[in-house]
Design a protein around this motif. Structure first.
Motif, short mmCIF file in Angstrom:
data_model
loop_
_atom_site.label_atom_id
_atom_site.label_comp_id
_atom_site.label_asym_id
_atom_site.label_seq_id
_atom_site.Cartn_x
_atom_site.Cartn_y
_atom_site.Cartn_z
N LYS A 271 58.34 56.77 46.54
CA LYS A 271 58.49 57.59 45.21
C LYS A 271 59.77 58.25 45.23
N ALA A 272 59.79 59.31 46.26
CA ALA A 272 60.80 60.20 46.50
C ALA A 272 62.14 59.32 46.76
N ILE A 273 62.28 58.45 47.50
CA ILE A 273 63.48 57.77 47.71
C ILE A 273 64.14 57.06 46.41
N LYS A 274 62.80 56.32 45.72
CA LYS A 274 63.29 55.69 44.47
C LYS A 274 64.10 56.92 43.56
N GLY A 275 63.51 58.07 43.40
CA GLY A 275 64.08 58.95 42.60
C GLY A 275 65.21 59.41 42.86
N VAL A 276 65.52 59.48 44.14
CA VAL A 276 67.01 59.79 44.80
C VAL A 276 67.92 58.68 44.30
N HIS A 277 67.57 57.47 44.53
CA HIS A 277 68.52 56.32 44.12
C HIS A 277 68.62 56.05 42.79
N GLN A 278 68.10 56.46 41.99
CA GLN A 278 68.08 56.38 40.56
C GLN A 278 69.30 56.95 39.88
N ASN A 279 69.78 58.17 40.82
CA ASN A 279 71.20 58.79 40.32
C ASN A 279 72.37 58.10 41.18
N MET A 280 72.20 57.16 41.89
CA MET A 280 73.36 56.45 42.59
C MET A 280 73.53 55.09 42.16
N ASP A 281 74.95 54.78 41.81
CA ASP A 281 75.39 53.56 41.39
C ASP A 281 76.23 52.66 42.78
N VAL A 282 75.92 51.67 42.81
CA VAL A 282 76.36 50.78 44.10
C VAL A 282 77.79 50.41 44.02
N ASP A 283 78.19 50.35 42.63
CA ASP A 283 79.49 50.17 42.39
C ASP A 283 80.45 51.15 42.61
N LYS A 284 80.12 52.50 42.51
CA LYS A 284 80.66 53.70 42.38
C LYS A 284 80.79 53.94 43.91
#
Length: 247
Positions: free
Chosen positions: A126-139
């Motif tokens: 869940k913690a990893i999922k929360g961190v990845h929510q603020n990341m954009d693969v295209d960016k």
């Protein structure tokens, strides 16, 4: 008290008793926690281990009693041996029970450990999922491309700074010129050696010594006059060679 009040009181009492019984049933259905069950199994193991020690002591006492009576009191000796057999049977049963309890305790410990591990893994996921929510693969891809381009620009700047200034000469031409200079120096040395005087080739006339006069012959092993002259010429030649090389 009226019938109506007694009826309400009875209904309230029955409802409270039914709620308490339902709570006890739900608690019995849920059962004890794994930690509590493990604790109780450990206590049971300790109790059975102490009983084992007690039975072992009793067996030793019965053996000593049987030895003491021997053939003098066969009845007492046989009774002691019978008690020893019963103690041994109980000891065997306790060994089997301990093995079962130990297996059950280990299974509970493993299950409790696995449950805790799964909980921690779920928490980490869940913690990893929360961190990845603020990341954009295209960016991220765009950022990596920018970093690569800037690294290439930095390398080009370094190459431009390291490039030498001034005239550049062909190394092959310089080597050819050096070889020509060495050849000219060799020719000069050959000319110097050709101009050196040569040693006389005619023999020196020998003078006869009159009889009775002391002999003036050169002792054997000493160098002759011709050999000495030739040696001086060779030494002069070597000195000139050394002088030409030094210049």
């Amino acid at each position: 008290m009226s019938k109506m009040s007694r009826m309400f009181k009875g209904s309230s009492g029955s409802s409270s008793s039914s709620s308490s019984s339902s709570k006890s049933r739900s608690k019995s259905r849920s059962g004890a926690s794994p930690q509590e069950a493990i604790h109780r199994l450990r206590e049971t193991e300790e109790m059975l281990t102490k009983k084992q020690e007690y039975l072992e002591q009793k067996i030793e006492q019965e053996i000593a009693t049987a030895k003491k009576y021997g053939t003098k009191n066969k009845r007492g000796a046989l009774q002691a041996l019978k008690r020893k057999k019963r103690h041994e049977q109980q000891l065997t049963q306790i060994d089997g029970t301990l093995s079962t309890i130990e297996f059950q305790r280990e299974a509970l410990e493993n299950a409790s450990t696995n449950t805790e591990v799964l909980k921690n893994m779920s928490y980490a996921a869940k913690a990893i999922k929360g961190v990845h929510q603020n990341m954009d693969v295209d960016k991220i891809d765009s950022l990596m491309q920018d970093i690569t381009e800037q690294q290439e620009v930095a390398q080009e700047i370094c190459d431009a700074i390291a490039r030498p200034f001034g005239d550049t000469f062909d190394e092959d031409e310089l080597l050819a010129e050096l070889e020509q200079l060495e050849q000219e120096e060799e020719e000069e040395r050959m000319k110097e050696m050709a101009r050196l005087p040569r040693a006389p080739s005619s023999k020196v006339p020998s003078s006869r010594v009159p009889s009775g006069a002391p002999s003036s012959r050169v002792p054997s092993g000493a160098p002759s006059h011709r050999t000495q002259s030739k040696k001086r010429v060779e030494d002069d030649t070597d000195m000139k060679k050394l002088a030409s090389w030094a210049t």
